[in-house]
Design an enzyme around this catalytic site. Structure first.
Site, PDB file in Angstrom:
ATOM      1  CG  ASP A   1      -0.094  -7.065   1.794  1.00  0.00           C
ATOM      2  OD1 ASP A   1       0.564  -6.778   0.876  1.00  0.00           O
ATOM      3  OD2 ASP A   1      -0.019  -6.464   2.940  1.00  0.00           O
TER       4      ASP A   1
ATOM      5  CD  GLU B   1       3.715  -4.820   4.994  1.00  0.00           C
ATOM      6  OE1 GLU B   1       4.651  -3.983   4.630  1.00  0.00           O
ATOM      7  OE2 GLU B   1       2.719  -4.507   4.701  1.00  0.00           O
TER       8      GLU B   1
ATOM      9  CD  GLU C   1      16.073   2.415   3.858  1.00  0.00           C
ATOM     10  OE1 GLU C   1      16.926   2.024   3.175  1.00  0.00           O
ATOM     11  OE2 GLU C   1      16.517   2.740   5.000  1.00  0.00           O
TER      12      GLU C   1
ATOM     13  CG  HIS D   1       2.145  -0.343   4.409  1.00  0.00           C
ATOM     14  ND1 HIS D   1       1.856  -0.441   3.311  1.00  0.00           N
ATOM     15  CD2 HIS D   1       1.977   0.971   4.657  1.00  0.00           C
ATOM     16  CE1 HIS D   1       1.904   0.447   2.685  1.00  0.00           C
ATOM     17  NE2 HIS D   1       1.777   1.317   3.447  1.00  0.00           N
TER      18      HIS D   1
ATOM     19  CG  ASP E   1      -1.918  -3.427   4.727  1.00  0.00           C
ATOM     20  OD1 ASP E   1      -2.644  -2.638   5.308  1.00  0.00           O
ATOM     21  OD2 ASP E   1      -0.736  -3.235   3.960  1.00  0.00           O
TER      22      ASP E   1
END
Length: 224
Positions: A8, A10, A53, A151, A156
């Protein structure tokens, strides 16, 4: 026994083509579809700002990544960890797109898309028309989400590892099916065009045991 890697990322945003960068990579090793505990995890200096954001999603600010290595400095270690094995991710095209953009920028070959296993595609086939986000799947399979306040790539991955096991048939799908010294069978996601139907036929002894049980019941509905 089959080795695969669940991973995963980010990022600073949604599109590497517009300059968004990877800020975190986590990867877990699976053997026979089960986690071994061996993992790769690194925070990365994205060499750019992190929009508010994006911070609201993963919790990282630029200050959190100050002094962390750049992607080019960790690329070789990441590639060594994943080897040539199958790569599993949720909404995998997103993660492949970002990693391949970073690899290209660092002068490495991109990941072969043929290695990709997308658990989102798997979930959509199994649960058509239902929510199939990682959160939704964790709730559906009873996976503990209490630690997931934002997250986080490593967390995750650990959650997705539990979800992946369930999507592949549960933790016992390969138990008791291999002789000593042999190789455990692995369940391979084949897609709708290759799905097989397995029919279970009871043995005569099982039928006799069932008949004896039913005969003990008062007016059973199974008997004509």
């Amino acid at each position: 026994m089959k080795r695969s890697i669940l991973f995963d990322t980010e990022t600073t945003g949604l599109d590497p083509a517009t300059g968004d960068r990877v800020i975190e990579i986590a990867a877990l090793e699976l053997i026979g579809d089960l986690p071994t505990g061996n993992n790769f995890h690194v925070l990365i200096d994205p060499e750019r700002d992190i929009p508010e954001e994006a911070t609201r999603v993963h919790g990282f600010t630029l200050a959190d990544l100050e002094g962390k290595p750049k992607f080019a400095e960790v690329a070789s270690a990441f590639l060594a960890f994943i080897g040539d094995d199958e790569l599993i991710a949720h909404n995998a095209r997103f993660d492949f797109g970002f990693v391949n953009a970073e690899l290209k920028r660092a002068g490495h070959k991109p990941l072969d898309m043929a290695r990709m296993v997308d658990t989102l595609d798997m979930a959509r086939e199994r649960f058509p028309g239902m929510p199939n986000s990682l959160d939704a799947l964790c709730r559906r399979f009873g996976v503990d989400l209490s630690a997931r306040t934002t997250h986080n790539a490593l967390l995750d991955c650990k959650l997705l590892a539990d979800v992946y096991v369930e999507l592949m048939g549960g933790r016992q799908h390969g138990l008791g099916l291999v002789a000593e010294g042999g190789q455990a069978p692995s369940v391979v996601y084949q897609g709708p065009s290759q799905r097989r139907v397995v029919r279970v036929v009871p043995t005569p002894a099982e039928l006799a045991a069932h008949t004896a049980f039913v005969d003990k019941l008062s007016d059973p509905v199974w008997k004509a």
